[in-house]
Design an enzyme around this catalytic site. Sequence first.
Site, PDB file in Angstrom:
ATOM      1  N   LYS A  52       3.118   5.462  40.096  1.00  0.00           N
ATOM      2  CA  LYS A  52       3.976   4.687  39.189  1.00  0.00           C
ATOM      3  C   LYS A  52       3.371   4.637  37.788  1.00  0.00           C
ATOM      4  O   LYS A  52       4.064   4.817  36.780  1.00  0.00           O
ATOM      5  CB  LYS A  52       4.179   3.267  39.752  1.00  0.00           C
ATOM      6  CG  LYS A  52       5.106   3.259  40.955  1.00  0.00           C
ATOM      7  CD  LYS A  52       5.094   1.951  41.731  1.00  0.00           C
ATOM      8  CE  LYS A  52       5.938   2.128  43.010  1.00  0.00           C
ATOM      9  NZ  LYS A  52       5.918   0.964  43.893  1.00  0.00           N
ATOM     10  N   GLN A  96       3.328  -4.952  44.350  1.00  0.00           N
ATOM     11  CA  GLN A  96       3.331  -3.929  45.396  1.00  0.00           C
ATOM     12  C   GLN A  96       3.205  -4.584  46.776  1.00  0.00           C
ATOM     13  O   GLN A  96       2.308  -5.392  47.010  1.00  0.00           O
ATOM     14  CB  GLN A  96       2.161  -2.956  45.152  1.00  0.00           C
ATOM     15  CG  GLN A  96       2.137  -1.777  46.090  1.00  0.00           C
ATOM     16  CD  GLN A  96       3.301  -0.815  45.881  1.00  0.00           C
ATOM     17  OE1 GLN A  96       3.665  -0.492  44.762  1.00  0.00           O
ATOM     18  NE2 GLN A  96       3.904  -0.378  46.968  1.00  0.00           N
ATOM     19  N   ASP A 119      12.221  -4.062  40.645  1.00  0.00           N
ATOM     20  CA  ASP A 119      12.406  -3.597  42.028  1.00  0.00           C
ATOM     21  C   ASP A 119      13.791  -3.968  42.554  1.00  0.00           C
ATOM     22  O   ASP A 119      14.221  -3.455  43.588  1.00  0.00           O
ATOM     23  CB  ASP A 119      11.358  -4.254  42.937  1.00  0.00           C
ATOM     24  CG  ASP A 119      10.201  -3.323  43.245  1.00  0.00           C
ATOM     25  OD1 ASP A 119      10.392  -2.098  43.134  1.00  0.00           O
ATOM     26  OD2 ASP A 119       9.129  -3.830  43.615  1.00  0.00           O
TER      27      ASP A 119
END
Length: 306
Positions: A52, A96, A119
Amino acid sequence: MPRILDGNRVRDDIKIELKPRVAALAAKGCPPGLAVVLVGHNPASEIYVRNKIKACQDLGIYSESITPPVFISTEELLALVEQLNGRADLDGILVQLPLPPQVDSKRILLAVSPAKDVDGFHPCNVGRLVAGLPGPRACTPAGIIELLNRAEIAISGKRAVVVGRSDIVGKPVAMLLLHEHATVTICHSKTPDLPAVCRQADILVAAMGRAAMITGEFIKPGATVIDVGTNRIDCREEVARLFRGSPEKLAAFDKKGSTLVGDVHPLDVAEKAGAYTPVPGGVGPLTIAMLMVNTVASAERRATVG
Ligand code: NAP
């Protein structure tokens, strides 16, 4: 011959399209910024986070990786998220998953400001998805729709079957397919006669985390099959069985010590589908690409609001 839906190519196209948007934001003095919070040392998570950050660097997006210790408490992580919510230079915050067991993951995801929830997991953004309002969409599901649309595979009026009902893949991809006017069935571990339900699908999405479970008997001839699964096989006999003794696959296994397979049987799908996503190189590359899209879109909203 079936069409192979190349996720790497779509990812590259998306990145090319994002570059001028990032440049325009930078020229306005509001370059996009993403914070990635990685708690502890989960090797798989470390690879995802590295990828990422690398994608941000490729595009000129500012990124910051924050790595609290594995013993962090829920309260301490909440305080960190609050601090990131208040930072004017950050458009996206990504925590995460999975988080260590002592941390209340639901409270943490709820604490991320919906405006910075790149997200698309915050209940506000899930609600916006259900209501068909604009907002960040979960990255893997959004990537699947992007792939289908760019490959000009018709969704409207088609019968779609999604196997898996997770909050991050199954449910949001089903909702997105519904918004695209598919007739959608969601299946899970209690669905009876799954092969017969799957055989009705013009578009079959497999997201169960069960290596090669979707065999030929699940696939209607000519269907489009989207394989979300990523399963690492480290047993040589299993690789030999799945790939029917393929010398190339076994040589690759011997070199690496493992083989990645999806939730769809890799040989059966090539024999029966009209189009399908390979593993690797199908859905996987799109998840990070859509994270970049969500981060840039969030920065554009900030730049417009001022
Ligand atoms: P998850 O949270 O474990 O959910 C799995 C779902 O599959 C559940 O709804 C479960 O049903 C269903 N399921 C399990 N076994 C089944 C069976 N035998 N028959 C029918 N349904 C079954 O998984 P996830 O997070 O959605 O991930 C799914 C897969 O996608 C994993 O392999 C994951 O690694 C991969 N993934 C890939 C990406 C990417 O970027 N490529 C992104 C996310 C996930 P119940 O609800 O009844 O238990």
